[in-house]
Design a protein around this motif. Structure first.
Motif, PDB file in Angstrom:
ATOM      1  N   VAL A  58       0.842  -1.201   0.000  1.00  0.00           N
ATOM      2  CA  VAL A  58       0.000   0.000   0.000  1.00  0.00           C
ATOM      3  C   VAL A  58       0.879   1.254   0.000  1.00  0.00           C
ATOM      4  O   VAL A  58       0.609   2.223  -0.724  1.00  0.00           O
ATOM      5  CB  VAL A  58      -0.950  -0.009   1.217  1.00  0.00           C
ATOM      6  CG1 VAL A  58      -1.586   1.365   1.428  1.00  0.00           C
ATOM      7  CG2 VAL A  58      -2.036  -1.064   1.025  1.00  0.00           C
ATOM      8  N   VAL A 116      -4.716  -5.758  -1.046  1.00  0.00           N
ATOM      9  CA  VAL A 116      -4.141  -4.436  -1.318  1.00  0.00           C
ATOM     10  C   VAL A 116      -5.136  -3.580  -2.094  1.00  0.00           C
ATOM     11  O   VAL A 116      -5.338  -2.401  -1.784  1.00  0.00           O
ATOM     12  CB  VAL A 116      -2.806  -4.563  -2.083  1.00  0.00           C
ATOM     13  CG1 VAL A 116      -2.343  -3.196  -2.599  1.00  0.00           C
ATOM     14  CG2 VAL A 116      -1.740  -5.163  -1.178  1.00  0.00           C
ATOM     15  N   LEU A 124      -6.638  -0.135  -0.681  1.00  0.00           N
ATOM     16  CA  LEU A 124      -6.435   1.105  -1.437  1.00  0.00           C
ATOM     17  C   LEU A 124      -7.765   1.766  -1.791  1.00  0.00           C
ATOM     18  O   LEU A 124      -7.882   2.996  -1.771  1.00  0.00           O
ATOM     19  CB  LEU A 124      -5.633   0.823  -2.709  1.00  0.00           C
ATOM     20  CG  LEU A 124      -4.135   0.588  -2.514  1.00  0.00           C
ATOM     21  CD1 LEU A 124      -3.498   0.113  -3.815  1.00  0.00           C
ATOM     22  CD2 LEU A 124      -3.443   1.857  -2.019  1.00  0.00           C
TER      23      LEU A 124
END
Length: 215
Positions: free
Chosen positions: A19, A202, A206
């Motif tokens: 990230v 991820v 995000l």
């Protein structure tokens, strides 16, 4: 400031690093600081249950977690702190209020410039309660044990059952300690990583971050 918390084996380390890369932020593993202190305490034969002694040691130590390596007083302990012995030492020193006070202060200094993804167990609840985004990663006990058993960064037991027993014990300590117990902040977004690969988690994290930062 992005705070990512969660128990062992939930995927904090890998997800936080990815990230941070995606956002162009710095990444800090707060747990590595406790591991480094535990390692040094063992090296210097300091009693792990002595808050005064370990706090003094932590305060006098130069700990650098600003890169992929972990240094304490100039010594690279990146690999040395990923062993069952240091797991136990880190758990012991992390229970000490004085040690936590020293390291929390340092973590706050690291976060002053912003643009950082910091992972740990109390980042969103204690270290940065006003973090821009708080994520709490979790997974089933079986999934967490399987991941930890197959993690090349950690030496130690590889039998999933044995690892599961160790994680259960660690969870109990983390969640019941008086100083900064592990729990999801009320305003954290809980992400269950069970059955998901790193890329999937991820992407989900995000999406949450970008949505939160827009508001």
């Amino acid at each position: 400031m992005i705070a990512i918390d969660g128990p062992s084996g939930a995927g904090k380390g890998t997800v936080a690093r990815e990230v941070a890369i995606a956002l162009g932020y710095r990444h800090v593993d707060s747990g590595a600081m406790y591991r480094a202190v535990g390692w040094k305490a063992l090296q210097e034969h300091v009693a792990l249950d002595s808050d005064e002694a370990v706090s003094k040691l932590a305060s006098a130590s130069r700990i650098d977690v600003s890169t992929a390596r972990v240094l304490i007083d100039g010594t690279d302990v990146t690999r040395a702190i990923r062993t069952p012995e240091i797991d136990r030492a880190a758990t012991a020193v992390a229970r000490l209020p004085g040690v936590r006070a020293v390291l929390v202060d340092r973590q706050r200094v690291l976060g002053e410039r912003g643009a950082i993804v910091m992972e740990g167990r109390d980042i969103g609840t204690v270290v940065f309660p006003n973090a821009d985004v708080k994520i709490y990663l979790d997974a089933s006990p079986e999934e967490r044990a399987r991941r930890r058993a197959s993690d090349p960064a950690h030496s130690g037991p590889t039998a999933v059952g044995e690892v599961a027993t160790l994680l259960t014990a660690r969870d109990e300590i983390d969640r019941t300690r008086a100083a900064s117990p592990l729990y999801a902040a009320p305003d954290a977004v809980v992400v269950d990583t069970t059955g998901q690969n790193v890329d999937q988690v991820v992407r989900e994290v995000l999406t949450v971050i970008r949505s939160k930062l827009k508001t």
